[in-house]
Motif scaffolding. Structure first.
Motif, short mmCIF file in Angstrom:
data_model
loop_
_atom_site.label_atom_id
_atom_site.label_comp_id
_atom_site.label_asym_id
_atom_site.label_seq_id
_atom_site.Cartn_x
_atom_site.Cartn_y
_atom_site.Cartn_z
N CYS A 41 0.30 1.40 3.76
CA CYS A 41 1.58 0.81 3.34
C CYS A 41 1.40 -0.69 3.12
O CYS A 41 0.85 -1.39 3.98
CB CYS A 41 2.65 1.03 4.42
SG CYS A 41 2.85 2.75 4.90
N GLY A 42 1.88 -1.16 2.00
CA GLY A 42 1.82 -2.59 1.74
C GLY A 42 2.85 -3.36 2.56
O GLY A 42 3.85 -2.81 3.02
N ALA A 126 9.74 -1.72 -6.60
CA ALA A 126 9.00 -1.07 -7.69
C ALA A 126 7.81 -0.27 -7.18
O ALA A 126 7.46 0.76 -7.74
CB ALA A 126 8.53 -2.12 -8.68
N ASP A 127 7.18 -0.73 -6.09
CA ASP A 127 5.97 -0.08 -5.61
C ASP A 127 6.23 1.08 -4.66
O ASP A 127 5.30 1.76 -4.24
CB ASP A 127 5.05 -1.10 -4.93
CG ASP A 127 5.73 -1.78 -3.74
OD1 ASP A 127 6.97 -1.70 -3.64
OD2 ASP A 127 5.02 -2.38 -2.92
N SER A 128 7.49 1.30 -4.29
CA SER A 128 7.77 2.35 -3.29
C SER A 128 8.81 3.36 -3.74
O SER A 128 9.18 4.24 -2.96
CB SER A 128 8.23 1.70 -1.98
OG SER A 128 9.50 1.09 -2.12
N LYS A 129 9.29 3.26 -4.97
CA LYS A 129 10.40 4.13 -5.39
C LYS A 129 10.03 5.60 -5.35
O LYS A 129 10.82 6.45 -4.91
CB LYS A 129 10.88 3.73 -6.79
CG LYS A 129 11.73 2.46 -6.77
CD LYS A 129 12.27 2.11 -8.14
CE LYS A 129 13.15 0.86 -8.06
NZ LYS A 129 13.65 0.45 -9.39
N GLN A 130 8.82 5.96 -5.80
CA GLN A 130 8.45 7.37 -5.77
C GLN A 130 8.40 7.89 -4.34
O GLN A 130 8.88 8.97 -4.03
CB GLN A 130 7.09 7.58 -6.45
CG GLN A 130 6.64 9.04 -6.39
CD GLN A 130 5.38 9.30 -7.18
OE1 GLN A 130 5.03 8.52 -8.07
NE2 GLN A 130 4.68 10.37 -6.85
N ARG A 131 7.82 7.11 -3.45
CA ARG A 131 7.72 7.52 -2.05
C ARG A 131 9.10 7.66 -1.42
O ARG A 131 9.38 8.63 -0.71
CB ARG A 131 6.87 6.50 -1.28
CG ARG A 131 6.66 6.83 0.19
CD ARG A 131 5.66 5.90 0.83
NE ARG A 131 6.13 4.52 0.88
CZ ARG A 131 5.57 3.52 0.21
NH1 ARG A 131 4.55 3.73 -0.57
NH2 ARG A 131 6.04 2.28 0.32
N ASP A 157 13.98 -8.18 -7.41
CA ASP A 157 14.14 -7.94 -5.97
C ASP A 157 15.55 -8.24 -5.48
O ASP A 157 15.76 -8.54 -4.30
CB ASP A 157 13.12 -8.73 -5.15
CG ASP A 157 11.72 -8.11 -5.23
OD1 ASP A 157 11.63 -6.90 -5.46
OD2 ASP A 157 10.74 -8.85 -5.06
#
Length: 204
Positions: A41-42, A126-131, A157
């Motif tokens: 996880c970032g 943007a980097d976590s929407k699918q998850r 953001d």
């Protein structure tokens, strides 16, 4: 080119609960575990952290006198075990870390499970929407967590909307109950009423 480690050793990214517990805290904060598989996880961005902090405070202010309710950020939440043989096999351990969890108070030192939690919140950039919209939504519903809020951030953001999901008649799937714009105005389980503007959630 040489093969990655996991290609030669498919078990290299698997971890048991005991191994997870032995990791340094700074390492645990960088991963989640799904069915024994490590998920990296970032680190959340500045705006993400501000929204999470402000929402946590607003939810704490919304707590009724009873029952005892905790509102916490980035807390390990172990999934209740649906397979009685899972612990013996040692590879079905799952721990997620919602951005915000609302739960019934647990004894000091106890590990929080999904059975304790009645609302989870994820802040989807943007980097976590699918998850957040697919994986975690399906998992939290399967764990029968009554309410799930997704705070959707736009390209800058800023908060675009808050999607409110509640368990349907089956108790295993979420239905979209409402999409909040400009203001998060809703009632959580246990009579927690919250009314907070997006601008207040974004306030430094």
């Amino acid at each position: 080119m040489p093969l990655p480690v996991w290609a030669a050793d498919p078990y290299s990214l698997l971890i048991t609960e005991e191994q997870y517990e032995a990791l340094p805290e700074e390492v645990c904060k960088t991963i989640e575990v799904v069915d024994g598989s490590v998920v990296f996880c970032g680190s959340p961005g500045h705006e993400h952290q501000i929204v999470s902090h402000n929402l946590t405070n607003a939810l704490r202010d919304a707590r009724p006198p009873s029952p005892c309710i905790s509102v916490v950020q980035d807390l390990d939440m172990r999934y209740r075990c649906s397979n009685p043989q899972a612990k013996e096999k040692g590879r079905y351990f799952t721990v997620r870390r919602p951005d915000v969890s609302v739960l019934h108070c647990v004894e000091r030192g106890s590990k929080v499970t999904s059975a304790d939690v009645f609302t989870t919140v994820e802040i989807a950039g943007a980097d976590s929407k699918q998850r957040d919209f697919q994986d975690k939504k399906a998992e939290y519903a399967a764990q029968r967590i009554p309410m799930y809020l997704i705070i959707v951030l736009d390209a800058d953001d800023a908060i675009h909307s808050v999607e409110e999901y509640r368990l349907d008649w089956s108790g295993r799937n979420y239905q979209l109950a409402f999409v909040h714009r400009d203001v998060l105005d809703t009632e959580l389980p246990e009579g927690m009423k919250i009314n907070v503007t997006f601008s207040d959630l974004e306030s430094v």
